[in-house]
Scaffold this motif. Structure first.
Motif, PDB file in Angstrom:
ATOM      1  N   LYS A 161       0.855  -1.214  -0.013  1.00 26.62           N
ATOM      2  CA  LYS A 161       0.132  -0.015  -0.017  1.00 26.62           C
ATOM      3  C   LYS A 161       0.904   1.100   0.051  1.00 26.62           C
ATOM      4  N   PRO A 162       0.705   2.122  -1.149  1.00 21.25           N
ATOM      5  CA  PRO A 162       1.450   3.256  -1.075  1.00 21.25           C
ATOM      6  C   PRO A 162       1.447   4.056   0.220  1.00 21.25           C
ATOM      7  N   ILE A 163       2.566   4.982   0.558  1.00 20.24           N
ATOM      8  CA  ILE A 163       2.153   5.683   1.871  1.00 20.24           C
ATOM      9  C   ILE A 163       1.580   6.978   1.396  1.00 20.24           C
ATOM     10  N   PRO A 164       0.626   7.240   2.047  1.00 19.22           N
ATOM     11  CA  PRO A 164      -0.143   8.578   1.796  1.00 19.22           C
ATOM     12  C   PRO A 164       0.692   9.524   1.663  1.00 19.22           C
ATOM     13  N   ALA A 165       0.508  10.747   0.721  1.00 20.73           N
ATOM     14  CA  ALA A 165       1.340  11.650   0.556  1.00 20.73           C
ATOM     15  C   ALA A 165       1.568  12.415   1.762  1.00 20.73           C
ATOM     16  N   SER A 166       0.427  12.844   2.478  1.00 20.04           N
ATOM     17  CA  SER A 166       0.489  13.616   3.538  1.00 20.04           C
ATOM     18  C   SER A 166       1.504  12.971   4.896  1.00 20.04           C
ATOM     19  N   LEU A 167       1.324  11.621   4.801  1.00 18.94           N
ATOM     20  CA  LEU A 167       2.181  10.793   5.924  1.00 18.94           C
ATOM     21  C   LEU A 167       3.956  11.046   5.475  1.00 18.94           C
ATOM     22  N   LEU A 168       3.914  10.759   3.981  1.00 13.74           N
ATOM     23  CA  LEU A 168       5.256  10.850   3.447  1.00 13.74           C
ATOM     24  C   LEU A 168       5.953  12.542   3.493  1.00 13.74           C
ATOM     25  N   ALA A 169       5.111  13.313   3.704  1.00 17.06           N
ATOM     26  CA  ALA A 169       5.569  14.665   3.670  1.00 17.06           C
ATOM     27  C   ALA A 169       6.120  14.645   5.391  1.00 17.06           C
TER      28      ALA A 169
ATOM     29  N   PRO B 165      14.023  19.807   2.201  1.00 21.41           N
ATOM     30  CA  PRO B 165      13.780  21.158   2.608  1.00 21.41           C
ATOM     31  C   PRO B 165      12.367  21.261   2.609  1.00 21.41           C
ATOM     32  N   VAL B 166      11.492  21.338   1.591  1.00 24.62           N
ATOM     33  CA  VAL B 166       9.999  21.502   1.654  1.00 24.62           C
ATOM     34  C   VAL B 166       9.437  20.809   2.820  1.00 24.62           C
ATOM     35  N   ASN B 167       9.774  19.899   3.062  1.00 25.24           N
ATOM     36  CA  ASN B 167       8.964  19.176   4.270  1.00 25.24           C
ATOM     37  C   ASN B 167       9.407  19.574   5.473  1.00 25.24           C
ATOM     38  N   ARG B 168      10.813  20.093   5.766  1.00 31.51           N
ATOM     39  CA  ARG B 168      11.267  20.800   6.959  1.00 31.51           C
ATOM     40  C   ARG B 168      10.366  21.814   7.228  1.00 31.51           C
ATOM     41  N   VAL B 169      10.385  22.778   5.935  1.00 30.95           N
ATOM     42  CA  VAL B 169       9.832  24.052   6.392  1.00 30.95           C
ATOM     43  C   VAL B 169       8.116  23.961   6.517  1.00 30.95           C
TER      44      VAL B 169
ATOM     45  N   LEU C 244      -5.810  18.375   4.563  1.00 37.79           N
ATOM     46  CA  LEU C 244      -4.497  17.454   4.541  1.00 37.79           C
ATOM     47  C   LEU C 244      -3.065  17.944   4.726  1.00 37.79           C
ATOM     48  N   LEU C 245      -2.156  17.472   5.149  1.00 34.82           N
ATOM     49  CA  LEU C 245      -0.871  18.224   5.223  1.00 34.82           C
ATOM     50  C   LEU C 245      -0.347  18.321   3.921  1.00 34.82           C
ATOM     51  N   ASN C 246      -0.627  17.343   3.009  1.00 37.84           N
ATOM     52  CA  ASN C 246      -0.127  17.614   1.638  1.00 37.84           C
ATOM     53  C   ASN C 246      -0.917  18.600   0.763  1.00 37.84           C
ATOM     54  N   GLN C 247      -2.044  19.114   1.144  1.00 35.41           N
ATOM     55  CA  GLN C 247      -2.884  20.171   0.681  1.00 35.41           C
ATOM     56  C   GLN C 247      -2.014  21.428   0.943  1.00 35.41           C
ATOM     57  N   VAL C 248      -1.640  21.367   2.271  1.00 34.28           N
ATOM     58  CA  VAL C 248      -0.847  22.482   2.779  1.00 34.28           C
ATOM     59  C   VAL C 248       0.456  22.643   2.171  1.00 34.28           C
ATOM     60  N   ARG C 249       1.158  21.463   1.968  1.00 36.44           N
ATOM     61  CA  ARG C 249       2.467  21.258   1.221  1.00 36.44           C
ATOM     62  C   ARG C 249       2.217  22.029  -0.344  1.00 36.44           C
ATOM     63  N   GLY C 250       0.937  21.813  -0.958  1.00 33.11           N
ATOM     64  CA  GLY C 250       0.778  22.307  -2.135  1.00 33.11           C
ATOM     65  C   GLY C 250       1.096  23.986  -2.093  1.00 33.11           C
ATOM     66  N   MET C 251       0.448  24.464  -1.166  1.00 37.14           N
ATOM     67  CA  MET C 251       0.419  25.857  -1.057  1.00 37.14           C
ATOM     68  C   MET C 251       2.111  26.347  -0.673  1.00 37.14           C
ATOM     69  N   VAL C 252       2.795  25.399   0.042  1.00 35.01           N
ATOM     70  CA  VAL C 252       4.066  25.697   0.228  1.00 35.01           C
ATOM     71  C   VAL C 252       4.826  25.647  -1.069  1.00 35.01           C
ATOM     72  N   LYS C 253       4.664  24.697  -1.828  1.00 35.67           N
ATOM     73  CA  LYS C 253       5.130  24.536  -3.478  1.00 35.67           C
ATOM     74  C   LYS C 253       5.017  25.949  -4.074  1.00 35.67           C
ATOM     75  N   GLU C 254       3.689  26.266  -4.094  1.00 39.81           N
ATOM     76  CA  GLU C 254       3.447  27.531  -4.645  1.00 39.81           C
ATOM     77  C   GLU C 254       4.151  28.723  -4.278  1.00 39.81           C
TER      78      GLU C 254
ATOM     79  N   GLY D 279      -7.913  26.256  -3.292  1.00 40.76           N
ATOM     80  CA  GLY D 279      -7.946  27.714  -2.739  1.00 40.76           C
ATOM     81  C   GLY D 279      -6.449  27.990  -1.993  1.00 40.76           C
ATOM     82  N   LEU D 280      -5.935  26.880  -1.558  1.00 40.13           N
ATOM     83  CA  LEU D 280      -4.574  26.868  -1.021  1.00 40.13           C
ATOM     84  C   LEU D 280      -3.730  27.345  -2.052  1.00 40.13           C
ATOM     85  N   ASN D 281      -3.861  26.769  -3.249  1.00 34.71           N
ATOM     86  CA  ASN D 281      -2.904  26.816  -4.412  1.00 34.71           C
ATOM     87  C   ASN D 281      -2.988  28.328  -4.974  1.00 34.71           C
TER      88      ASN D 281
END
Length: 409
Positions: free
Chosen positions: A200-208, A215-219, A250-260, A338-340
């Motif tokens: 089972k793949p690790i969910p993107a939020s858990l991988l983050a 560095p993206v995950n640390r910030v 989800l944490l991965n959704q917030v990560r999308g905003m951080v990527k932006e 919206g976060l993006n």
């Protein structure tokens, strides 16, 4: 004691009265035949003998073979699936970048002629064993060919790209765990590969959460912890957010905003993102500055933008927090899209060197934009006629343009 000469027709270990006798027999055989002894654990799964041991990486490079299928031909005639050079390169780059702190999972190999295996006679399910490998012994890859290619080299154009062993001298002292299966039937080997892929793949939020090497995950972790809105309201383990969840993202959704905020592209591929992040926020100082800028945006929106300013005062759970699913259904800024959009505009506004000018723009983003889903500004870009919200790049870009126009950016 069932000792005797070892021929290629042998299909089971040779048993001895004691473990010392088994070890001596293996060493004697190796000495008389120019072989090499590997201590291992012998056990069965079903009716097949399995051997678990480790090989030095240079030995893996020289003695483990893969037989990848060629694209456009039948994979049934080859042991392995087609090799993907990009995948091998990404593993190699990871090892080369972290030679003192990396991990490679075990690979599964198969042998069609069983090497000499000496064990103590016992009914135990696992037994210490000594495997004697001769020059004629061939190990084939069942699962892990891209890890092997990353170490030994992989196709690149008309040639072969060097592997990690060619670029990092210290790796020659490292090893790799291997599981060896005695299997003469290539169809069973194919089935083993398919069975090994049933994970089972690790969910993107858990991988983050776990992959803090990036560095993206640390910030990201710092931003969530410092935000009065986000801390305690982010689902960090799920793949999707349940409709009635009291978490807001989800944490991965917030990560999308951080990527932006970092590269102005929430959908950038991870390999490219990793390279950009190391250049932009590779140092502690750069990370601190990025976090400061992100918090400037998030804190301003949390104080002044609906419904963030209402949610921040709610408890993290309980009856009152049940308002969150209704708010999420009604507001664009409680969605990944919206976060993006917020991240993209934060990236553009954040370029202004004036702190006062940035603050005023963030206030405009919070107060002058109607973030409700049924607001006219979102029609014909991210909100379809059926009311569904789009996550695609083109609609998001159109929505960003609409906000930019309304704010006269």
């Amino acid at each position: 004691m069932a000792e005797g000469k070892m021929f290629s027709t042998v299909t089971k270990p040779v048993e001895h009265d004691t473990s010392d006798a088994a070890q001596r027999a293996a060493l004697d055989e190796a000495a008389s035949s120019g072989g090499r002894v590997f201590p291992c654990i012998a056990f069965y799964q079903g009716d097949r003998l399995m051997l678990s041991t480790s090989f030095p990486l240079p030995y893996v490079e020289r003695h483990v073979r893969s037989n990848p299928a060629t694209k456009g031909t039948s994979p049934r005639e080859s042991t392995n699936r087609p090799l993907i050079p990009e995948h091998a390169r990404s593993i190699k780059d990871y090892i080369v970048a972290n030679p003192q702190n990396y991990i490679l999972p075990p690979v599964t190999l198969n042998v069609r002629v069983l090497p000499s295996v000496h064990v103590q006679a016992s009914n135990a399910p696992t037994r210490a064993a000594w495997m004697v490998v001769h020059d004629s012994t061939v190990f084939y890859v069942t699962d892990g060919q891209h890890r092997i290619a990353a170490l030994a080299g992989y196709p690149a154009g008309r040639g072969t790209a060097p592997g990690a062993l060619d670029e990092v001298e210290s790796l020659s002292n490292n090893g790799l765990a291997v599981l060896i299966v005695y299997e003469r039937d290539i169809a069973r080997t194919h089935q083993d590969f398919a069975d090994a892929a049933q994970t089972k793949p690790i969910p993107a939020s858990l991988l983050a959460v776990y992959n803090t090497r990036e560095p993206v995950n640390r910030v990201l972790a710092e931003i969530v912890d410092r935000s009065a809105l986000l801390k305690g309201r982010i689902d960090e383990t799920s793949k999707t957010l349940p409709k009635m969840s009291q978490h807001i993202f989800l944490l991965n959704q917030v990560r999308g905003m951080v990527k932006e905020l970092l590269v102005s592209d929430y959908a950038m591929a991870e390999d490219s993102l990793s390279r950009h992040a190391k250049q932009l926020i590779g140092t502690t100082g750069q990370q601190d500055e990025f976090i400061r800028g992100a918090m400037e945006l998030i804190d301003t929106l949390t104080e002044h933008m609906e419904p963030w300013n209402a949610i921040v005062g709610l408890p993290h759970s309980g009856g009152v927090a049940n308002r969150i699913p209704d708010l999420r259904a009604a507001y664009v800024n409680l969605t990944a899209t919206g976060l993006n959009i917020i991240g993209r505009l934060g990236y553009e506004i954040g370029k202004d060197p004036s702190e006062a000018a940035r603050h005023n723009r963030y206030l405009d983003l919070a107060k002058k934009i109607d973030w409700r889903r049924d607001a006219p500004i979102w029609r014909h870009n991210i909100i379809s006629d059926g009311g569904k919200i789009s996550t695609q790049r083109a609609p998001v870009a159109a929505a960003v343009a609409a906000v930019r126009q309304q704010l006269a950016l």
